[in-house]
Write a protein that holds these residues in place. Structure first.
Motif, PDB file in Angstrom:
ATOM      1  N   TYR A 224      -1.484  -5.461 -13.431  1.00  0.00           N
ATOM      2  CA  TYR A 224      -1.385  -4.534 -12.310  1.00  0.00           C
ATOM      3  C   TYR A 224      -0.023  -3.834 -12.304  1.00  0.00           C
ATOM      4  O   TYR A 224       1.002  -4.490 -12.085  1.00  0.00           O
ATOM      5  CB  TYR A 224      -1.563  -5.275 -10.988  1.00  0.00           C
ATOM      6  CG  TYR A 224      -2.941  -5.847 -10.776  1.00  0.00           C
ATOM      7  CD1 TYR A 224      -3.957  -5.094 -10.205  1.00  0.00           C
ATOM      8  CD2 TYR A 224      -3.222  -7.164 -11.152  1.00  0.00           C
ATOM      9  CE1 TYR A 224      -5.221  -5.629 -10.001  1.00  0.00           C
ATOM     10  CE2 TYR A 224      -4.480  -7.713 -10.953  1.00  0.00           C
ATOM     11  CZ  TYR A 224      -5.483  -6.937 -10.378  1.00  0.00           C
ATOM     12  OH  TYR A 224      -6.734  -7.482 -10.177  1.00  0.00           O
ATOM     13  N   TYR A 228       5.318   1.430  -5.242  1.00  0.00           N
ATOM     14  CA  TYR A 228       4.901   1.981  -3.957  1.00  0.00           C
ATOM     15  C   TYR A 228       5.666   3.242  -3.596  1.00  0.00           C
ATOM     16  O   TYR A 228       5.094   4.211  -3.108  1.00  0.00           O
ATOM     17  CB  TYR A 228       5.077   0.933  -2.855  1.00  0.00           C
ATOM     18  CG  TYR A 228       4.130   1.124  -1.686  1.00  0.00           C
ATOM     19  CD1 TYR A 228       2.929   0.406  -1.630  1.00  0.00           C
ATOM     20  CD2 TYR A 228       4.421   2.007  -0.660  1.00  0.00           C
ATOM     21  CE1 TYR A 228       2.050   0.582  -0.569  1.00  0.00           C
ATOM     22  CE2 TYR A 228       3.549   2.187   0.401  1.00  0.00           C
ATOM     23  CZ  TYR A 228       2.362   1.480   0.441  1.00  0.00           C
ATOM     24  OH  TYR A 228       1.482   1.660   1.489  1.00  0.00           O
ATOM     25  N   ASP A 295       1.622   5.162  -9.392  1.00  0.00           N
ATOM     26  CA  ASP A 295       0.843   5.438  -8.186  1.00  0.00           C
ATOM     27  C   ASP A 295       0.440   4.117  -7.537  1.00  0.00           C
ATOM     28  O   ASP A 295      -0.028   3.201  -8.218  1.00  0.00           O
ATOM     29  CB  ASP A 295      -0.402   6.259  -8.543  1.00  0.00           C
ATOM     30  CG  ASP A 295      -1.078   6.823  -7.318  1.00  0.00           C
ATOM     31  OD1 ASP A 295      -1.672   6.035  -6.547  1.00  0.00           O
ATOM     32  OD2 ASP A 295      -1.018   8.051  -7.107  1.00  0.00           O
ATOM     33  N   LYS A 296       0.603   4.029  -6.229  1.00  0.00           N
ATOM     34  CA  LYS A 296       0.304   2.787  -5.519  1.00  0.00           C
ATOM     35  C   LYS A 296      -1.154   2.374  -5.644  1.00  0.00           C
ATOM     36  O   LYS A 296      -1.503   1.195  -5.459  1.00  0.00           O
ATOM     37  CB  LYS A 296       0.705   2.909  -4.047  1.00  0.00           C
ATOM     38  CG  LYS A 296      -0.074   3.939  -3.242  1.00  0.00           C
ATOM     39  CD  LYS A 296       0.269   3.905  -1.748  1.00  0.00           C
ATOM     40  CE  LYS A 296       1.631   4.466  -1.427  1.00  0.00           C
ATOM     41  NZ  LYS A 296       1.679   5.953  -1.548  1.00  0.00           N
ATOM     42  N   SER A 297      -2.041   3.324  -5.960  1.00  0.00           N
ATOM     43  CA  SER A 297      -3.465   3.002  -6.074  1.00  0.00           C
ATOM     44  C   SER A 297      -3.778   2.132  -7.289  1.00  0.00           C
ATOM     45  O   SER A 297      -4.845   1.525  -7.362  1.00  0.00           O
ATOM     46  CB  SER A 297      -4.285   4.294  -6.163  1.00  0.00           C
ATOM     47  OG  SER A 297      -4.003   4.995  -7.373  1.00  0.00           O
ATOM     48  N   LEU A 298      -2.843   2.046  -8.248  1.00  0.00           N
ATOM     49  CA  LEU A 298      -3.092   1.284  -9.471  1.00  0.00           C
ATOM     50  C   LEU A 298      -2.933  -0.219  -9.283  1.00  0.00           C
ATOM     51  O   LEU A 298      -3.573  -1.002  -9.992  1.00  0.00           O
ATOM     52  CB  LEU A 298      -2.156   1.754 -10.588  1.00  0.00           C
ATOM     53  CG  LEU A 298      -2.291   3.213 -11.027  1.00  0.00           C
ATOM     54  CD1 LEU A 298      -1.261   3.545 -12.109  1.00  0.00           C
ATOM     55  CD2 LEU A 298      -3.704   3.489 -11.526  1.00  0.00           C
ATOM     56  N   CYS A 300      -0.794  -1.734  -6.055  1.00  0.00           N
ATOM     57  CA  CYS A 300      -0.447  -2.121  -4.688  1.00  0.00           C
ATOM     58  C   CYS A 300      -1.644  -2.069  -3.745  1.00  0.00           C
ATOM     59  O   CYS A 300      -1.873  -3.013  -2.973  1.00  0.00           O
ATOM     60  CB  CYS A 300       0.685  -1.230  -4.166  1.00  0.00           C
ATOM     61  SG  CYS A 300       2.308  -1.653  -4.853  1.00  0.00           S
ATOM     62  N   ILE A 301      -2.383  -0.993  -3.782  1.00  0.00           N
ATOM     63  CA  ILE A 301      -3.519  -0.859  -2.863  1.00  0.00           C
ATOM     64  C   ILE A 301      -4.596  -1.904  -3.155  1.00  0.00           C
ATOM     65  O   ILE A 301      -5.075  -2.580  -2.229  1.00  0.00           O
ATOM     66  CB  ILE A 301      -4.094   0.568  -2.911  1.00  0.00           C
ATOM     67  CG1 ILE A 301      -3.031   1.589  -2.494  1.00  0.00           C
ATOM     68  CG2 ILE A 301      -5.334   0.679  -2.018  1.00  0.00           C
ATOM     69  CD1 ILE A 301      -2.435   1.365  -1.126  1.00  0.00           C
ATOM     70  N   PRO A 302      -5.013  -2.073  -4.427  1.00  0.00           N
ATOM     71  CA  PRO A 302      -6.033  -3.095  -4.702  1.00  0.00           C
ATOM     72  C   PRO A 302      -5.618  -4.507  -4.289  1.00  0.00           C
ATOM     73  O   PRO A 302      -6.477  -5.321  -3.937  1.00  0.00           O
ATOM     74  CB  PRO A 302      -6.219  -3.006  -6.221  1.00  0.00           C
ATOM     75  CG  PRO A 302      -5.793  -1.627  -6.581  1.00  0.00           C
ATOM     76  CD  PRO A 302      -4.674  -1.306  -5.641  1.00  0.00           C
ATOM     77  N   LYS A 306       1.231  -3.584   1.758  1.00  0.00           N
ATOM     78  CA  LYS A 306       1.380  -2.699   2.906  1.00  0.00           C
ATOM     79  C   LYS A 306       2.681  -1.902   2.827  1.00  0.00           C
ATOM     80  O   LYS A 306       3.620  -2.294   2.136  1.00  0.00           O
ATOM     81  CB  LYS A 306       1.356  -3.526   4.194  1.00  0.00           C
ATOM     82  CG  LYS A 306       0.074  -4.332   4.386  1.00  0.00           C
ATOM     83  CD  LYS A 306       0.166  -5.224   5.611  1.00  0.00           C
ATOM     84  CE  LYS A 306      -1.089  -6.083   5.776  1.00  0.00           C
ATOM     85  NZ  LYS A 306      -0.984  -7.006   6.938  1.00  0.00           N
TER      86      LYS A 306
END
Length: 337
Positions: A224, A228, A295-298, A300-302, A306
């Motif tokens: 991962y 952020y 990108d935080k979607s790679l 952090c988000i999964p 926060k």
């Protein structure tokens, strides 16, 4: 679940233990002494001091027994210097332990494991033309660490490697990794000279959330990229200047060749001392002067990371550096477990 952690007294490990315990998990850890003065560890964490590298498989299996989770929050980073080939040192602390510990974890029935790695491994994958693993022993070691970790993952043994970036935050009694940067900026009177480019960053609590999220959510073997907040160097330096008390200080972007010249000088000094660094500082120019954004979607988000106050985290790091430099507090060096 019960989680066994190596490195529970460190900056990241102690925060991750707190996060896991707050989520209802049980944490047991071994770590190297001493405990930093003023450091606050979660009262519910069971901690024993010792060197896991010197323990037998039988001794380690006692810690893994009845555990469903495992966190490796130890190892060494790119700042380490040593006799050539320096890769041997990285293999000793970052690669071989992961191979051994994950094997033992799987044998003991552990289901979820998390390894704290480096975002350099991510850039090595997405920028193959830079040949980062070829030129930088540290980056090569992080690539090899990931490959070792992923080779042991399967449907019944979930393994996550967190590719961690710049991390801001503090632990009382332990020197932040930013001491050198603060000293350098302080010594540049009137103007701060820095290359172009930028980096991604997170706070210490966000790393803890990523670790806990990986323990709870990861399935199979996955790496991962963790990032952020993406900032160009000028933006980051402006925040640092504010907390240093010189908000109007000018920032001058230096050309790549000038940064490379500084790297060449450093490598000559290392060579005279029969030392090798984890990064080839001349070749590192290309990476340092690029936008190392994630990108935080790679990741952090999964993993459920926060938003946090990155300005405050940077400020806390800078203020502790200043207190240590001005001899107002004593602190241990950051170190691997």
């Amino acid at each position: 679940m019960k989680v066994f952690m190596i490195g529970g007294t460190g900056l990241l490990g102690s925060e991750a233990a707190k996060e896991l315990i707050n989520r209802g998990h049980e944490v047991v850890s071994i770590a190297l002494p001493p405990l930093p003065t003023g450091a606050v560890l979660p009262a519910q964490m069971k901690i024993e001091f010792g060197n896991y590298l010197e323990m037998s498989d039988v001794e380690l299996k006692k810690y893994f027994s009845e555990c469903e989770g495992f966190v490796f929050a130890a190892g060494v980073d790119e700042r380490v210097e040593g006799p050539a080939p320096i890769y041997d040192l990285f293999r000793k602390y970052n690669i071989d332990p992961v191979k051994r510990l994950l094997r033992l974890a799987r044998e003991c029935g552990v289901k979820h494991s998390v390894i704290c790695g480096s975002y350099f491994a991510y850039f090595n994958k997405i920028w193959p033309e830079k040949e980062l693993a070829k030129w930088h022993p540290y980056i090569r070691s992080r690539r090899d660490q990931e490959e070792a970790a992923m080779s042991l993952a399967d449907m019944d043994f979930n393994v996550a490697v967190l590719e961690l970036p710049y991390i801001f935050g503090t632990q009382p009694g332990r020197k932040p990794v930013w001491m050198f940067l603060v000293e350098s900026i302080r010594n540049m009177k009137g103007v701060t000279f820095y290359p172009k480019g930028g980096t991604t960053m997170v706070t210490v609590p966000q790393v803890a959330q990523a670790i806990a999220g990986a323990i709870e959510r990861n399935k199979g073997g996955n790496c991962y990229p963790i990032g952020y907040y993406n900032m160009e160097w000028k933006e980051m330096l402006s925040i640092i200047h504010k907390h240093l008390g010189c908000p109007g200080k000018k920032i001058v972007t230096i050309p790549n060749w000038m940064y490379a010249a500084g790297g060449r000088k450093l490598m000559k000094e290392q060579h005279k001392k029969n030392l090798e660094g984890g990064l080839h500082m001349v070749k590192f120019t290309e990476l340092q002067c690029s936008k190392q954004f994630i990108d935080k979607s790679l990741g952090c988000i999964p993993l459920g990371v926060k938003p946090d106050d990155i300005d405050k985290a940077i400020g806390d790091s800078i203020h502790l550096c200043l207190k240590i430099m001005d001899k107002k507090v004593n602190a241990l060096d950051m170190k691997g477990e």
